[in-house]
Structures are given as C-alpha cells and as structure tokens.
Design an enzyme around this catalytic site. Structure first.
Site, PDB file in Angstrom:
ATOM      1  N   ASP A 153       0.824  -1.213   0.000  1.00 32.89           N
ATOM      2  CA  ASP A 153       0.000   0.000   0.000  1.00 32.89           C
ATOM      3  C   ASP A 153       0.855   1.258   0.000  1.00 32.89           C
ATOM      4  OD1 ASP A 153       0.754  -1.003   2.609  1.00 32.89           O
ATOM      5  OD2 ASP A 153      -0.368   0.664   3.483  1.00 32.89           O
ATOM      6  N   GLU A 154       0.280   2.304  -0.494  1.00 35.81           N
ATOM      7  CA  GLU A 154       0.819   3.666  -0.374  1.00 35.81           C
ATOM      8  C   GLU A 154       2.309   3.761  -0.705  1.00 35.81           C
ATOM      9  OE1 GLU A 154      -2.030   5.491   3.055  1.00 35.81           O
ATOM     10  OE2 GLU A 154      -0.522   4.088   3.755  1.00 35.81           O
TER      11      GLU A 154
HETATM   12  C1  TNX Z   1      -3.689   3.885   5.754  1.00 31.80           C
HETATM   13  S1  TNX Z   1      -4.844   1.189   5.330  1.00 31.80           S
HETATM   14  C2  TNX Z   1      -2.745   2.879   5.843  1.00 31.80           C
HETATM   15  C3  TNX Z   1      -2.058   2.666   7.133  1.00 31.80           C
HETATM   16  C4  TNX Z   1      -2.485   3.644   8.174  1.00 31.80           C
HETATM   17  C5  TNX Z   1      -3.975   3.822   8.103  1.00 31.80           C
HETATM   18  C6  TNX Z   1      -4.552   4.656   9.190  1.00 31.80           C
HETATM   19  C7  TNX Z   1      -3.502   1.008   4.647  1.00 31.80           C
HETATM   20  C8  TNX Z   1      -3.358  -0.112   3.757  1.00 31.80           C
HETATM   21  N1  TNX Z   1      -2.554   1.935   4.883  1.00 31.80           N
HETATM   22  O1  TNX Z   1      -0.674   2.725   6.934  1.00 31.80           O
HETATM   23  O2  TNX Z   1      -2.109   3.172   9.417  1.00 31.80           O
HETATM   24  O3  TNX Z   1      -4.269   4.406   6.860  1.00 31.80           O
HETATM   25  O4  TNX Z   1      -5.944   4.562   9.201  1.00 31.80           O
END
Ligand code: TNX
Length: 493
Positions: free
Chosen positions: A302-303
C-alpha cells in the site's frame, strides 16, 4: 438468544439445560484434538461455575444430563467450520464435521450462558442454557481482524488476549501487521539489525519492541488452538523506514534513512531495482514462511508513493514469485492489483475510492479474490464520532451502525459472491498506545463486522442486531473490555 454472529438457523425448544456439579463434557472420538477442544470448553466454564466439568472420552452419546461434543457421524455439509447444536432438558449435543466447527459451536454455547460465565472468579449461577436447535455454517471463509503492532508495539500477552476476543466472535484469520515505518517487530536471524535498530522505537518515541521467533511461534500456536490462521504482514516496498534505518543499503542511493516516530505515511521505499533488496526479501520471506504454518503471507504493497508505477509493478510481480516459491499465497492491499497476479493471490480492498473498485475488478479479472475492508465501514481505527478521543477521521466517522450496515457484495462494484473471500477489520495503532485503547476501538464494532462475514445477508437488519449487541455489553464488561457505549444502542444498565 443474543448470539453474535447470528446463526444460520435457530429454533427455540421447550425446556432448558442446567450445568451442575455433576455435568461432564463427553467427547468423541477420543483423539488428542477433540479432547483438547473439550478441555478448552471446560477451561472457559470452570472459573465462574466452580464446577469440575471434566472432559471425558466416550464412544457413544452419554445418558441424561451432560454436554456431548461429537465429531462422529456428522454431515459433510457442515463443512470446515459449521456445527449443529441441540440443547434440551436431556443435555447439550454439539456436533461438527471438523474440529474447527466444534470450536465455533463452543462460542455459541458460551454466549447462551449468562454473562457472568465470563468472570474469572466463582459466581452464584444458576447456569441455565435455553432449549434450542441450531445449525450454523459461515457465509465466507475469511473472517479476519488485523492488529498493527508496528506503530505501537503489543506484547505476547496482549496479542493472546486479543486473539481470545476474536475467537469469541468466530474470527478465523488474524492478520498481524509486523513492519512499518515506525517499527520492525519480528526477529529475522539473517538480518539482526531489523529488530535491534528497527524495533527500538514506535510512534511517539516509546521503547517499541519485537517478537523473537519463539514468541511469534507461540502466538501462531495460540491462534491455532483457537482455529485461527495467522497471516503475517511485512509491508513493502513503502512503509519500510524501520528496515531502511536498520540497513541503509536497502534504500535508494543518496538517501540516509533514520528511525521515524511520527504518523505520516508514504515517505519510504525499498530500492526496488537492487538485487540486494531481493536477497533481503528472500531471507525475510523464507524465515517467516518457515515459522508460519498457514498458507498466507501478506506483503502490504500500500501507499508506495515513493516508487514509480513501473517499478512498483515489477517489484510486486517479483515478490509474488518469491512467495510462491516458498509455497505460500500472497496477500496484499488493493494496489497490488496493478501488477499481474497469480490466480491464488488475495487482494485486500481498503480505500473504497472509485480507483479501488477498478483495482478490485482488475484483481477479479485475473482470477484473484477480494477481502473486503472498506475503511469507511471496517476500519476499527476510525473515530466513532467527533467526541472519540482516539482514532483517525480520514475515512469519516464510523459509528456502530455504519460498521454493521453494509454487505461485502453490492458495494457498487459489479462483484459477485464468489469473487469475495470474506471481510476483515483492520486496527491501525497510531493512536492506540495500549491494548485498552485498542479494545475501545474494536468493541463493539468488531462483533458486527464478523457477523457480516459469518451470517447470511438475508434477514440481517440493524434494528434486530442492535438488540442482540446490547446484550453483549455485560459480556464485554465481564471480560474487562472497556468498550464504547454507543448512543445508538440501548445498553442494559
Ligand atoms: C492507511 S490502510 C494505511 C495505514 C495507516 C492507516 C490509518 C492502509 C493499507 N494503509 O498505513 O495506518 O491508513 O488509518
């Protein structure tokens, strides 16, 4: 009867059964596994009742007045986790096709007893079970909960307690988020600095911590004894600052990473073009695969804002190959659907954006299946409302009704039941410093999300559910869970 998740079929019967000093837990067959389940039931019931409740092997149904757990002569339609339960004046009969089904049925039995059964000290009783006939089979095979031990570290005892809460609601997947920017939490023998350096802090700068391999194995065994599969996550290529700070060679040239104790996301990446990185991943996956009997390894994904799309896709495909070579199934957050996926790969839907829906469709077209964790419904780290002291708001407020009133099929995604492997409730721990904080965020929402995963969609309504949920308030209290007393629910005083 206020059972959560709601059983598939439940018919109240005449009469009731009272546990007494003389009640035995008869078990057939006398296998170690079946006896362990009988013993587990005894352990749950002994402290509050003060009764001996011995688990006793038997070859046939006992005479009047006992509990009978049977794995013999049952119908295969109950599957891996289904069970049938009959309670009448003559006794309790719990049958299942597989051991996990007996274990799930025991949770139903526990929930049919008065809440005081969850006390650890002897209570007056009486211990009546209402007469009933239940046949119960889960809708989805993946009913998960995720705990982030990276942003704040939770030790073995905390994790076991959380697992016990999960078991009570028939959860069968425990996703452990073991690494992130703020901490690396699992010992890797080939790369010792990951925990020495990467495990040394957490959000806010506390001492952090990590699981030794022995401790991780202990968690896995504990979960197994509750028929819960541990799904370990090592997040990559982003969310890796703790790893980069431990081994700066994993980073791209010209970057000197350092430990991070804030809560921003998206600022780190492994060097996806270096063989050194793949050697690292190979070692980490090998050691984790060896420690993990379950079939899944979650690679995050993710991200990854610091990785170009082309590099990201090549990286995910290469890592997928590594996981496959170690005999495991890759799980990743929805972004991994940008890559070419193997059909066994599992994709976890989370943002709920139109682009997430496109990614889910792309995953399904490749034969992959989807875990539904829409943040605006299933994220246990969202605030309940504006007064909630903990939690985030980026996906909105998630009141108890919001967390309950949705279905994994029909989120406007053109997905059918078969495309969905199940649901999962993630708990990110940026704002949860203690297990008490985590429990406040998880309860009561966790119960409802697991009902969505277990129970039929037909006949599920908030109005009916909230009545059952209210009856769980005293149960949470008996378990020492400091839960959120949502104004949407009329809690008994
Ligand atoms: C997004 S959910 C993220 C996390 C954070 C979260 C906080 C996801 C796959 N990645 O790294 O902790 O938001 O809500």
């Amino acid at each position: 009867m206020d059972i959560i998740p709601k059983p598939t079929l439940l018919t109240p019967n005449e009469g009731r059964f009272d546990l007494t000093h003389d009640t035995r837990i008869y078990v057939t067959p006398a296998s170690v596994e079946a006896m362990n389940i009988g013993e587990y039931l005894g352990e749950r019931l002994r402290p509050a009742t003060g009764f001996a409740l011995p688990a006793t092997p038997t070859a046939s149904a006992p005479s009047f007045g006992h509990i009978y757990l049977s794995l013999i002569d049952t119908d295969a339609a109950l599957g891996e986790e289904g069970y049938a339960l009959r309670v009448g004046a003559e006794g309790v009969t719990l049958t299942a096709h597989r051991p996990a089904g007996l274990f799930r049925g025991i949770q139903t039995l526990r929930q049919m007893l008065p809440p005081a059964i969850e006390q650890r000290a002897e209570q007056p009783g009486p211990w009546s079970l209402p007469g009933v006939e239940i046949r119960d089979v889960p809708r989805f095979s993946w009913r998960g909960a995720m705990l982030d031990v990276s942003r704040h570290f939770f030790g073995v005892e905390d994790v076991k307690r959380y697992i016990d809460h999960l078991a009570y609601y028939k959860v069968n997947r425990f996703h452990l988020h073991l690494s992130d920017d703020q901490g690396w939490r699992i010992e890797i023998k080939a790369w010792p600095k990951l925990t020495e350096i990467g495990g040394s802090t957490q959000v806010g700068g506390g001492p952090g911590g990590f699981f030794t391999q022995e401790q991780y194995a202990e968690i896995v065994r504990y979960a197994q004894s509750r028929y819960i599969v541990v799904v370990p996550e090592i997040d990559m290529p982003g969310h890796t600052m703790a790893a980069l700070a431990s081994y700066p060679e994993l980073s791209r040239e010209g970057i000197m990473p350092s430990l991070y104790t804030g809560t921003d996301v998206g600022m780190s990446s492994l060097n996806t073009r270096s063989n050194f990185t793949y050697q690292f991943i190979e070692d980490v996956i090998r050691e984790i695969a060896e420690l993990t009997p379950g079939p899944f390894i979650h690679i995050g994904g993710d991200e990854a804002y610091k990785t170009s799309e082309a590099d990201y896709v090549a990286f995910i495909e290469r890592v997928q190959g590594i996981i496959e070579r170690h005999g495991k199934i890759m799980v990743g957050w929805e972004e991994i659907a940008k890559a070419r996926l193997l059909p066994q790969t599992v994709v976890q839907f989370w943002r709920g954006h139109p682009s997430s829906m496109a990614l889910a469709r792309r995953a399904v077209e490749q034969g992959a299946r989807i875990i539904m964790s829409p943040a605006s419904r299933a994220y246990l780290d969202m605030k309940y409302d504006r007064t909630t002291p903990l939690g985030h708001t980026w996906a909105g407020f998630v009141e108890v009704q919001t967390a309950y009133e949705w279905d994994p099929v029909g989120m406007n995604m053109e997905l059918v039941e078969d495309n969905i492997i199940g649901v999962e409730a993630p708990l990110w721990s940026e704002t949860a410093r203690t297990l008490d904080d985590a429990e406040y965020l998880a309860f009561p929402r966790l119960a409802g999300i697991n009902e969505i995963g277990w129970s039929c969609a037909a006949g599920r309504t908030w109005e009916e559910y909230r009545g059952r949920l209210a009856a769980h308030g005293p149960r949470f209290a008996m378990m020492g869970i400091d839960f959120y007393r949502s104004p949407q629910v009329i809690w008994p005083v």
